[in-house]
Design a protein around this motif. Sequence first.
Motif, PDB file in Angstrom:
ATOM      1  N   SER A  23      -3.334   5.912  -0.789  1.00 28.99           N
ATOM      2  CA  SER A  23      -4.635   5.247  -0.863  1.00 28.99           C
ATOM      3  C   SER A  23      -4.655   4.109  -1.880  1.00 28.99           C
ATOM      4  CB  SER A  23      -5.722   6.266  -1.220  1.00 28.99           C
ATOM      5  OG  SER A  23      -5.471   6.813  -2.501  1.00 28.99           O
ATOM      6  N   GLU A  24      -3.505   3.846  -2.520  1.00 32.32           N
ATOM      7  CA  GLU A  24      -3.450   2.795  -3.541  1.00 32.32           C
ATOM      8  C   GLU A  24      -2.836   1.511  -2.999  1.00 32.32           C
ATOM      9  OE1 GLU A  24      -1.976   3.491  -7.391  1.00 32.32           O
ATOM     10  OE2 GLU A  24      -3.677   4.773  -7.869  1.00 32.32           O
ATOM     11  N   PRO A  84      -7.087   1.872  -5.876  1.00 33.88           N
ATOM     12  CA  PRO A  84      -7.782   1.940  -4.592  1.00 33.88           C
ATOM     13  C   PRO A  84      -8.656   0.705  -4.370  1.00 33.88           C
ATOM     14  CG  PRO A  84      -8.860   3.350  -6.188  1.00 33.88           C
ATOM     15  CD  PRO A  84      -7.614   2.809  -6.851  1.00 33.88           C
ATOM     16  N   LYS A 105       0.851  -1.191   0.000  1.00 33.50           N
ATOM     17  CA  LYS A 105       0.000   0.000   0.000  1.00 33.50           C
ATOM     18  C   LYS A 105       0.881   1.234   0.000  1.00 33.50           C
ATOM     19  CE  LYS A 105      -4.088   1.776   2.384  1.00 33.50           C
ATOM     20  NZ  LYS A 105      -3.796   3.122   2.797  1.00 33.50           N
TER      21      LYS A 105
END
Length: 167
Positions: free
Chosen positions: A133-134, A155, A130
């Motif tokens: 936010s991806e 996401p 991570k």
Amino acid sequence: DKTQGGQGGDTGIPGQDTYSLKAKALYNGEVYDGSDDYTLYLYYGEYLDNGDFKTVGTEMVFEILTKKTGEMVITPGKYTCTGNDFTAGHFLEGLEEDGTTYPSYLYRQYDNKGNYSLELVTGGDLTISKSGSEYQVRASFTTPSGSFLSEYKGPITITDNRKEEVP
């Protein structure tokens, strides 16, 4: 990689074609002592309101056990498929019980005429990282019909799936 097959000239050979995957997850809370439980969906195709695909689609579903954080964030790391270890760092192999299939499984819908296949995941690994936010997910897994590799970057919408207790 391609996880669809069956109809017409389509052979269903893994790796034959590439599809743009989408991802979503359900946060199930602390289902097993000491770990948070998530159901991760990697899929392509367009869903109907009843949960079926509009025409053609595939979903790969994995029940992931992460470190208990109390937050709805899938903890990055490597997850190994297991049938009997309910601790963090694993995802559960597929199980069919009383006519119901539980994650982890591979569902392939070939058309809108009821032609589909459903296979239980019997082994493999998930690697999740991570950045912001991806997420980046690499799923290498096996079913009775063979081995599959799927990769997703983007996401992941996580929905709270915990049920309120009824008095």
